[in-house]
Scaffold this motif. Sequence first.
Motif, PDB file in Angstrom:
ATOM      1  N   VAL A  47       0.849  -1.201   0.000  1.00 29.06           N
ATOM      2  CA  VAL A  47       0.000   0.000   0.000  1.00 29.06           C
ATOM      3  C   VAL A  47       0.887   1.255   0.000  1.00 29.06           C
ATOM      4  N   ALA A  48       1.945   1.218   0.804  1.00 30.38           N
ATOM      5  CA  ALA A  48       2.852   2.378   0.865  1.00 30.38           C
ATOM      6  C   ALA A  48       3.486   2.640  -0.501  1.00 30.38           C
ATOM      7  N   LEU A  49       3.820   1.566  -1.214  1.00 31.32           N
ATOM      8  CA  LEU A  49       4.381   1.741  -2.563  1.00 31.32           C
ATOM      9  C   LEU A  49       3.319   2.293  -3.513  1.00 31.32           C
ATOM     10  N   ALA A  50       2.096   1.754  -3.430  1.00 28.99           N
ATOM     11  CA  ALA A  50       1.011   2.258  -4.285  1.00 28.99           C
ATOM     12  C   ALA A  50       0.805   3.753  -4.043  1.00 28.99           C
ATOM     13  N   ARG A  51       0.867   4.161  -2.786  1.00 29.51           N
ATOM     14  CA  ARG A  51       0.679   5.573  -2.431  1.00 29.51           C
ATOM     15  C   ARG A  51       1.801   6.437  -3.031  1.00 29.51           C
ATOM     16  N   ALA A  52       3.009   5.902  -3.060  1.00 30.59           N
ATOM     17  CA  ALA A  52       4.123   6.684  -3.606  1.00 30.59           C
ATOM     18  C   ALA A  52       4.058   6.792  -5.124  1.00 30.59           C
ATOM     19  N   PHE A  53       3.482   5.775  -5.759  1.00 32.39           N
ATOM     20  CA  PHE A  53       3.524   5.693  -7.219  1.00 32.39           C
ATOM     21  C   PHE A  53       2.273   6.225  -7.896  1.00 32.39           C
ATOM     22  N   VAL A  54       1.157   6.356  -7.152  1.00 31.15           N
ATOM     23  CA  VAL A  54      -0.140   6.595  -7.809  1.00 31.15           C
ATOM     24  C   VAL A  54      -0.176   7.928  -8.558  1.00 31.15           C
ATOM     25  N   VAL A  55       0.493   8.934  -8.009  1.00 31.65           N
ATOM     26  CA  VAL A  55       0.704  10.177  -8.759  1.00 31.65           C
ATOM     27  C   VAL A  55       2.210  10.210  -9.048  1.00 31.65           C
ATOM     28  N   PRO A  56       2.585  10.086 -10.314  1.00 31.91           N
ATOM     29  CA  PRO A  56       4.014   9.931 -10.612  1.00 31.91           C
ATOM     30  C   PRO A  56       4.849  11.090 -10.061  1.00 31.91           C
ATOM     31  N   PRO A  57       5.864  10.762  -9.256  1.00 32.41           N
ATOM     32  CA  PRO A  57       6.697  11.805  -8.656  1.00 32.41           C
ATOM     33  C   PRO A  57       7.851  12.230  -9.572  1.00 32.41           C
ATOM     34  N   ASN A  58       8.407  13.395  -9.302  1.00 32.08           N
ATOM     35  CA  ASN A  58       9.648  13.829  -9.959  1.00 32.08           C
ATOM     36  C   ASN A  58      10.861  13.339  -9.187  1.00 32.08           C
ATOM     37  N   ILE A  59      10.662  13.187  -7.875  1.00 34.66           N
ATOM     38  CA  ILE A  59      11.721  12.676  -7.011  1.00 34.66           C
ATOM     39  C   ILE A  59      11.124  11.550  -6.179  1.00 34.66           C
ATOM     40  N   LEU A  60      11.820  10.434  -6.139  1.00 33.92           N
ATOM     41  CA  LEU A  60      11.309   9.249  -5.444  1.00 33.92           C
ATOM     42  C   LEU A  60      12.349   8.836  -4.410  1.00 33.92           C
ATOM     43  N   ILE A  61      11.940   8.784  -3.144  1.00 28.14           N
ATOM     44  CA  ILE A  61      12.859   8.420  -2.068  1.00 28.14           C
ATOM     45  C   ILE A  61      12.329   7.169  -1.382  1.00 28.14           C
ATOM     46  N   LEU A  62      13.115   6.111  -1.420  1.00 27.29           N
ATOM     47  CA  LEU A  62      12.657   4.802  -0.954  1.00 27.29           C
ATOM     48  C   LEU A  62      13.563   4.318   0.177  1.00 27.29           C
ATOM     49  N   ASP A  63      12.992   4.129   1.365  1.00 27.74           N
ATOM     50  CA  ASP A  63      13.771   3.678   2.521  1.00 27.74           C
ATOM     51  C   ASP A  63      13.459   2.204   2.803  1.00 27.74           C
TER      52      ASP A  63
END
Length: 207
Positions: A122-138
């Motif tokens: 779900v956390a990944l879906a939330r990060a990807f659902v609106v395409p970001p310009n900067i993506l930070i993955l911990d």
Amino acid sequence: MIRAEIQSKCFGAKQVLDPITLEVARGEVLAIEGSSGVGKSTLLRILASLDDDFDGRVEATGRMSMVFQEPRLMPWRNVGDNIRLTTRATAGAIGQMLTRVGLAGHENTYPRALSLGQARRVALARAFVVPPNILILDEPFTSLDPDRVADLLVLTRELIDSHRPATIFVTHSRHEARQLADRRAELTGQPARLVSKTGDMPQMQTA
Ligand SMILES: Nc1ncnc2c1ncn2[C@@H]1O[C@H](COP(=O)(O)OP(=O)(O)OP(=O)(O)O)[C@@H](O)[C@H]1O
Ligand SMILES: [Mg+2]
């Protein structure tokens, strides 16, 4: 694009980060490895402007998405609302992204009914659902089974190829780093510095 010049980061009297310079261009993936407690999440919080109590500066342009080390879902909201409230994505986009992370039809599920692996998706879906310009993955794939990690690596790569965010990816897995990243570095030492593992970051020392 994201660029950072950090001189130091301290918690009280304890200095966690030494001078660190990094720059990640559009469409590029930098993986950062490092042992537990070295300062990876501390560095990411600075890059995401969640922590401004440090010496140095960060320049970041555009919309940023971050996946935290813990999924961080609001327990009193269902999955659909957890995604919608922070992203304003449409129900259609949320449904499609949930399908892509293997959670089709889970919009109305509450976080307490999810396994940790499902909550991470779900956390990944939330990060990807609106395409970001900067993506930070911990460490976004920790505690997922290997088949699911493989699927999500493919999804992450597809997202990066189609929307070309500047991506910074913290992981304990050399395999994941090799699979996803253009450049790899290690955060190491106490206080920690960033050392290139792929020898292509002129501003960094090479391991
Ligand atoms: N809010 C805080 N107050 C005091 N010390 C902190 C705080 N946050 C982190 N630290 C300390 O800073 C150091 C780096 O922590 P950090 O969480 O960045 O490590 P990490 O590399 O992400 O570790 P892990 O791989 O276990 O997630 C640790 O020694 C930690 O105890
Ligand atoms: Mg961490």
